[in-house]
Design an enzyme around this catalytic site. Structure first.
Site, PDB file in Angstrom:
ATOM      1  N   CYS A   1      74.107  39.627  -8.083  1.00 17.52           N
ATOM      2  CA  CYS A   1      73.197  38.483  -7.949  1.00 17.52           C
ATOM      3  C   CYS A   1      71.762  38.890  -8.265  1.00 17.52           C
ATOM      4  O   CYS A   1      71.063  39.432  -7.411  1.00 17.52           O
ATOM      5  CB  CYS A   1      73.317  37.930  -6.528  1.00 17.52           C
ATOM      6  SG  CYS A   1      72.184  36.583  -6.198  1.00 17.52           S
TER       7      CYS A   1
ATOM      8  N   CYS B   1      69.087  37.404  -6.124  1.00 17.01           N
ATOM      9  CA  CYS B   1      68.931  37.986  -4.781  1.00 17.01           C
ATOM     10  C   CYS B   1      68.202  39.325  -4.843  1.00 17.01           C
ATOM     11  O   CYS B   1      67.376  39.631  -4.004  1.00 17.01           O
ATOM     12  CB  CYS B   1      70.281  38.282  -4.132  1.00 17.01           C
ATOM     13  SG  CYS B   1      71.515  37.039  -4.374  1.00 17.01           S
ATOM     14  N   ASP B   2      68.559  40.139  -5.827  1.00 12.59           N
ATOM     15  CA  ASP B   2      68.141  41.548  -5.798  1.00 12.59           C
ATOM     16  C   ASP B   2      67.132  41.939  -6.872  1.00 12.59           C
ATOM     17  O   ASP B   2      66.602  43.049  -6.843  1.00 12.59           O
ATOM     18  CB  ASP B   2      69.389  42.452  -5.941  1.00 12.59           C
ATOM     19  CG  ASP B   2      70.400  42.176  -4.838  1.00 12.59           C
ATOM     20  OD1 ASP B   2      69.969  41.839  -3.726  1.00 12.59           O
ATOM     21  OD2 ASP B   2      71.607  42.276  -5.090  1.00 12.59           O
TER      22      ASP B   2
END
Ligand code: NDP
Length: 309
Positions: free
Chosen positions: A133, A136-137
Site C-alpha cells: 500500500c 499507507c507507507d
C-alpha cells in the site's frame, strides 16, 4: 440460543451498508468486523471519489462514519474474526473459536486482500521495506529508491504516487508489455522519476533483520540471468485474492475463488446467504459499488426472510 435474523461478516463499505439497511428494517443485525475493521479503505489515505465528499475524506475516517451510522440504528458490532461457518442447514451457524452464533440469513462481505508472491524473504520484511500500500507507507520513503512490482493499473497508480516521496521509482514487470490502461501507461512513461525493468521477476528480497530491505534479486524471464538491484522499499501491486477460504466447498465460486452471485442480485448458491462487495466483484472494486451491493444484499435478505415467514 438466540437465532438472529441476519449476521453480516465483514466491515468494509459493503458490510456496513448492509448493516445500516438491515438495522433500519428492524432486523437487528450482528456484524463481525474481522481483523481489519473498516476493510481496505483503512489502508488508504484520501478518498476523493466517494460522492458526497467534494473535498475528499480520509479512508479511516469515512469508515468510522459508516460504522457510527450502522450503530446508530442498532447494529451489534463485534470486533471478532469468524473462524468457521456451516451453511448446510438453517439457521446457519457461525463460529468465532468455540462461540457459536445462529442466523436465518447471512450476508458475506469479507472483501479481498492484496497478493504477495509467497516468498519467505518477502514475509520477513513486511513492514520493514515490503508493502502492499503506497498510500499507507509512501511517506516513509522520502528521497529513497523503491520498486513497484506489477504491470496493471494499480502498479502504475502506486508508482506515480510514490514519485511524490521517492527519488527514483522502478516498475518491475514480468513481461515486455504493460497490462495497465493506455492513460495510466502514458502518465508513467512521461514521469521522469519512473523507469521500467521489463521481463523481470523477484527471486528474493534482501536486507537485514534490523534495518530492513536493501535490495532484491531479480531474474530476467528471457535470459534466466539473475542480478541484485539495490532499493529501500518494494511495493507489490500484483492483484488481489478474495477472502473466501471460510466458505470453500459450501458456496459456488469462480476459478479465482470469488463468490458467484446470481445476475442482478446478491443471491449466492445457498438460499438465504447473500454476498456483497469485493468478495464477489473483481471488476469494479470501488467503495461506492461495494456500498451499493451491500444495500442490495440487505434488501435481498429482508425480502427473502419475509417470504419464509
Ligand atoms: P491486474 O490484475 O490488472 O494486474 C496485476 C498485475 O500484476 C499484472 O500486470 C500481472 O502481470 C502482475 N502479476 C500478477 N501476478 C504476478 C506474479 N506472481 N508475479 C509478477 N507479476 C504478477 O490488477 P490491478 O490490481 O492492477 O487492477 C485490478 C483492477 O482494478 C483492474 O481492472 C484495474 O484496471 C483496476 N484499477 C484501476 C485503477 C485506475 O484506473 N486508476 C487503479 C487501480 C486498479 P501480467 O500483466 O503479466 O498478468
Amino acid at each position: 440460543m438466540v437465532v438472529r435474523k441476519v449476521i453480516i461478516i465483514g466491515s468494509g463499505p459493503a458490510g456496513l451498508t448492509a448493516a445500516i439497511y438491515t438495522a433500519r428494517a428492524n432486523m437487528s443485525p450482528l456484524l463481525f468486523e474481522g481483523n481489519q475493521p473498516g476493510g481496505q479503505l483503512t489502508i488508504t489515505t484520501e478518498v476523493e471519489n466517494y460522492p458526497g465528499f467534494p473535498e475528499g475524506i480520509m479512508g479511516p475516517e469515512i469508515m468510522e462514519l459508516f460504522k457510527n451510522q450502522a450503530i446508530r440504528f442498532g447494529t451489534d458490532v463485534l470486533f471478532k474474526q469468524v473462524t468457521k461457518v456451516d451453511l448446510s442447514e438453517r439457521p446457519f451457524k457461525v463460529w468465532v473459536g468455540n462461540e457459536l452464533y445462529k442466523s436465518e440469513t447471512l450476508i458475506i462481505a469479507t472483501g479481498a486482500s492484496a497478493n504477495l508472491l509467497g516468498l519467505e524473504s518477502e514475509k520477513k520484511f513486511i513492514g520493514k521495506g515490503v508493502s502492499v500500500c503506497a498510500t499507507c507507507d509512501g511517506f516513509f520513503y522520502q528521497g529513497k529508491e523503491v520498486l513497484v512490482i506489477g504491470g496493471g493499473d494499480a502498479a502504475m497508480e502506486e508508482a506515480i504516487f510514490l514519485t511524490k516521496f521517492a527519488s527514483k521509482v522502478s516498475i518491475v514487470h514480468r513481461r515486455d508489455e504493460l497490462r495497465a490502461s493506455r492513460i495510466m501507461q502514458e502518465r508513467v512513461f512521461k514521469n521522469p522519476k519512473i523507469n521500467i525493468i521489463w521481463n523481470a521477476v523477484i527471486e528474493e528480497v534482501v536486507g537485514k533483520e534490523d534495518t530492513g530491505v536493501t535490495g532484491v534479486i531479480l531474474r530476467d524471464t528471457v535470459t534466466n540471468e539473475t542480478r541484485e538491484v539495490n532499493c529501500d522499499g518494494v511495493f507489490f501491486a500484483i492483484g488481489h485474492v478474495p477472502n473466501t477460504s471460510l466458505f470453500k466447498g459450501q458456496l459456488d465460486m469462480d476459478s479465482r475463488g470469488y463468490i458467484i452471485t446470481k445476475d442482478g442480485s446478491t443471491k449466492t448458491s445457498v438460499e438465504g446467504v447473500f454476498s456483497a462487495g469485493d468478495v464477489q466483484d473483481y471488476i469494479y472494486r470501488q467503495a461506492i459499488t461495494a456500498a451499493g451491493s451491500g444495500c442490495m444484499a440487505a434488501l435481498d435478505a429482508e425480502r427473502w426472510l419475509e417470504v419464509q415467514q
